[in-house]
Design a protein around this motif. Structure first.
Motif, short mmCIF file in Angstrom:
data_model
loop_
_atom_site.label_atom_id
_atom_site.label_comp_id
_atom_site.label_asym_id
_atom_site.label_seq_id
_atom_site.Cartn_x
_atom_site.Cartn_y
_atom_site.Cartn_z
N UNK A 58 1.50 -11.43 9.72
CA UNK A 58 2.18 -10.44 8.88
C UNK A 58 2.52 -10.98 7.50
N UNK A 59 3.02 -12.18 7.43
CA UNK A 59 3.34 -12.80 6.14
C UNK A 59 2.07 -13.00 5.32
N UNK A 60 1.01 -13.43 5.98
CA UNK A 60 -0.26 -13.65 5.27
C UNK A 60 -0.82 -12.33 4.73
N UNK A 61 -0.79 -11.27 5.52
CA UNK A 61 -1.29 -9.98 5.05
C UNK A 61 -0.44 -9.43 3.91
N UNK A 62 0.86 -9.63 3.98
CA UNK A 62 1.75 -9.18 2.90
C UNK A 62 1.43 -9.93 1.60
N UNK A 63 1.24 -11.24 1.70
CA UNK A 63 0.92 -12.04 0.53
C UNK A 63 -0.43 -11.67 -0.05
N UNK A 64 -1.41 -11.47 0.81
CA UNK A 64 -2.74 -11.07 0.35
C UNK A 64 -2.69 -9.71 -0.33
N UNK A 65 -1.90 -8.80 0.24
CA UNK A 65 -1.77 -7.45 -0.34
C UNK A 65 -1.20 -7.50 -1.75
N UNK A 66 -0.19 -8.32 -1.95
CA UNK A 66 0.42 -8.43 -3.28
C UNK A 66 -0.59 -8.96 -4.29
N UNK A 67 -1.34 -9.97 -3.92
CA UNK A 67 -2.31 -10.55 -4.85
C UNK A 67 -3.47 -9.59 -5.12
N UNK A 68 -3.88 -8.83 -4.13
CA UNK A 68 -4.96 -7.86 -4.33
C UNK A 68 -4.48 -6.73 -5.24
N UNK A 69 -3.26 -6.27 -5.06
CA UNK A 69 -2.72 -5.23 -5.94
C UNK A 69 -2.62 -5.71 -7.38
N UNK A 70 -2.17 -6.94 -7.57
CA UNK A 70 -2.09 -7.48 -8.93
C UNK A 70 -3.47 -7.59 -9.56
N UNK A 71 -4.45 -8.00 -8.78
CA UNK A 71 -5.81 -8.14 -9.32
C UNK A 71 -6.44 -6.78 -9.60
N UNK A 72 -6.16 -5.79 -8.77
CA UNK A 72 -6.76 -4.47 -8.95
C UNK A 72 -6.14 -3.71 -10.11
N UNK A 73 -4.87 -3.92 -10.36
CA UNK A 73 -4.18 -3.18 -11.42
C UNK A 73 -4.22 -3.87 -12.77
N UNK A 74 -4.71 -5.08 -12.81
CA UNK A 74 -4.76 -5.84 -14.04
C UNK A 74 -5.92 -5.38 -14.92
N UNK A 75 -5.67 -5.31 -16.20
CA UNK A 75 -6.71 -4.95 -17.16
C UNK A 75 -7.61 -6.17 -17.37
N UNK A 76 -8.92 -6.05 -17.08
CA UNK A 76 -9.80 -7.22 -17.20
C UNK A 76 -9.93 -7.73 -18.63
N UNK A 77 -9.80 -6.87 -19.60
CA UNK A 77 -9.90 -7.30 -21.00
C UNK A 77 -8.75 -8.23 -21.36
N UNK A 78 -7.55 -7.89 -20.92
CA UNK A 78 -6.40 -8.76 -21.19
C UNK A 78 -6.56 -10.10 -20.50
N UNK A 79 -7.08 -10.07 -19.31
CA UNK A 79 -7.25 -11.31 -18.56
C UNK A 79 -8.28 -12.22 -19.23
N UNK A 80 -9.34 -11.65 -19.74
CA UNK A 80 -10.37 -12.46 -20.39
C UNK A 80 -9.89 -13.03 -21.72
N UNK A 81 -9.03 -12.29 -22.42
CA UNK A 81 -8.49 -12.79 -23.68
C UNK A 81 -7.45 -13.88 -23.44
#
Length: 83
Positions: A58-81
């Motif tokens: 459960x803790x692992x799935x919760x942690x993975x979910x948070x990181x996936x949400x951050x990666x999915x909602x992040x603007x790739x242009x900002x990340x590359x800059x």
């Protein structure tokens, strides 16, 4: 986003399940040998280890979910800059 979650969580859960199998055997052995030195012995039941396994997953799935949400909602242009 669901396919990303499925891919990453399956990969991490494979690693976590391997580590759980190893850790539960080691934990049972050391706990059992430690408890033999007591005058009043308590029984080691399977549900204690199963509950800890479910909590780890459960803790692992919760942690993975948070990181996936951050990666999915992040603007790739900002990340590359680098901003």
């Amino acid at each position: 986003m669901s396919s990303l979650f499925t891919l990453l969580s399956a990969e991490f859960l494979n690693l976590i399940s391997i580590s759980i199998v190893i850790a539960l055997q080691v934990a049972w052995y050391f706990t059992y040998s430690w408890m033999q030195s007591f005058a009043y012995k308590a029984l080691l039941t399977w549900w204690v280890f199963a509950l800890s396994e479910l909590q780890i997953i459960g803790i692992a799935l919760f942690t993975i979910s948070i990181h996936i949400l951050k990666a999915a909602l992040l603007n790739p242009i900002k990340r590359l800059k680098g901003d």
